[in-house]
Write an enzyme that holds these catalytic residues in place. Structure first.
Site, PDB file in Angstrom:
ATOM      1  N   CYS A 112       8.871  -9.215   1.712  1.00  0.00           N
ATOM      2  CA  CYS A 112       7.726  -8.121   2.612  1.00  0.00           C
ATOM      3  C   CYS A 112       8.647  -7.861   3.893  1.00  0.00           C
ATOM      4  CB  CYS A 112       6.554  -8.364   2.521  1.00  0.00           C
ATOM      5  SG  CYS A 112       5.957  -8.704   0.994  1.00  0.00           S
ATOM      6  N   HIS A 261       3.539  -3.880   7.124  1.00  0.00           N
ATOM      7  CA  HIS A 261       3.878  -4.116   5.912  1.00  0.00           C
ATOM      8  C   HIS A 261       2.388  -3.910   5.137  1.00  0.00           C
ATOM      9  CE1 HIS A 261       4.528  -5.582   1.907  1.00  0.00           C
ATOM     10  NE2 HIS A 261       3.700  -6.516   2.153  1.00  0.00           N
ATOM     11  N   ASN A 291       1.161  -2.276  -2.960  1.00  0.00           N
ATOM     12  CA  ASN A 291       2.140  -3.349  -2.057  1.00  0.00           C
ATOM     13  C   ASN A 291       3.402  -2.896  -2.649  1.00  0.00           C
ATOM     14  OD1 ASN A 291       3.723  -5.172  -1.172  1.00  0.00           O
ATOM     15  ND2 ASN A 291       1.923  -6.588  -0.851  1.00  0.00           N
TER      16      ASN A 291
END
Length: 331
Positions: A112, A261, A291
């Site tokens: 990430c 993020h 995500n």
């Protein structure tokens, strides 16, 4: 001399899995409560034969419609789901597009915070005079590491690839400052215990187990300590962002857009609460794609540009955090 982002494109797999689909498959899951925390209503999932590399080819195809690939001096490819143990995906990409031989190409295993690290490394190459224009690729298919019975991860993650061209600029724009951080002591708060050389896959690692929250997974699957990761993010990210602002004599009001993020709705709202940021200051697009790991920040950037939330001359904070545990911020 500074590094600027010239162009971004991304690709999402055609297959869409909605929360209604998950509810049909798992009638005992409280999707309403889960959705409230995750903020994800649907996600794009790669097919069984579709890899992160395949997604990245399609993202690069879109990018090269308006960009001459012969200008590329190097490839930096970030993924945690490569096609092979060796060679790296960047070399497969190099062959596929017939890029010139006199360029560097390498992959690195990051999640990430991957886009932040891509920009940091590209910035270093440009400042060292080793490259002028670099292709950054961020692609992951976490769905292949997720047990379908693990609601903590299955609801949250989507598959995607993003391709970015960055280049040197002599104008006063582009990357101003970078801050990176690591906390290896939390490595097992987000990991896949088996499948590497330390613990190879076996009949033992393939046995499904149920955790104390009812999530089912094997040691070959992603295991996430959601609360542990959330606590880590809240403890380090606001401090790092404010440290970078202070170092450059800036206030939060000087930033046109914060692009974090896209971890989860709960995580983003928590950061906003700690930093006292409002909805207009923070771009969020997690709802329909989930995500997407290292591709989440470039996808968010592209969407924010397309929605006129960001334009040339905008002052931005980009911030990533996750597996490692890792965190990084760029002004």
């Amino acid at each position: 001399m500074s590094l600027i982002i010239e162009s971004i494109e991304y690709y999402l797999p055609e297959n869409i899995v909605t929360n209604a689909d998950l509810k049909k498959e798992n009638p005992d899951w409280d999707l309403e409560k889960i959705t409230e925390k995750s903020g994800v209503y649907q996600r794009h999932i790669a097919s069984k034969k579709e890899t992160a590399y395949d997604l990245s080819i399609k993202a690069c195809d879109k990018l090269f419609h308006a960009y001459d690939k012969n200008n590329i001096d190097g490839i930096i490819y970030c993924t945690q789901s490569p096609d092979y143990i060796m060679p790296s995906n960047s070399f497969l990409l190099h062959k596929y597009f017939g890029l010139k031989d006199g360029i560097f190409a390498y992959d690195f295993n990051h999640a990430c915070t991957g886009y932040i690290y891509c920009l940091a490394m590209a910035n270093a190459f440009v400042k060292a005079g080793m490259a002028r224009e670099i292709l950054l690729v961020n692609a992951d298919t976490y769905s292949k590491y997720i047990n379908p019975k693990d609601r903590s991860t299955r609801v949250l993650f989507g598959d995607a690839a993003a391709a970015t061209i960055v280049k040197e600029s002599v104008r006063k724009r582009g990357i101003i400052d970078i801050d990176l951080g690591s906390s290896g002591s939390g490595y097992n708060k987000f990991w896949i215990p088996a499948g590497g050389l330390r613990i190879p896959k076996s009949d033992y690692t393939s046995v499904e187990m149920k955790d104390d929250r009812g999530n089912i997974r094997t040691k070959n699957d992603i295991e996430m300590d959601g609360f542990g990761v959330w606590s880590f993010i809240n403890s380090v990210v606001p401090k790092q962002v404010n440290k970078l602002l202070k170092r450059n004599n800036l206030e939060q009001t000087n930033i046109d857009q914060f692009v974090f993020h896209q971890a989860s709705k709960m995580t983003l709202e928590s950061i906003m609460r700690v930093m006292r940021l409002n909805e207009e200051q923070v771009f969020i697009n997690i709802h329909n794609i989930g995500n997407t790991v290292s591709a989440s920040i470039p996808i968010a950037l592209k969407d924010a540009i397309d929605q006129s939330k960001i334009e040339n001359g905008s002052t931005l904070i980009l911030s990533g955090f996750g597996v490692g545990l890792s965190y990084g911020t760029i002004l």
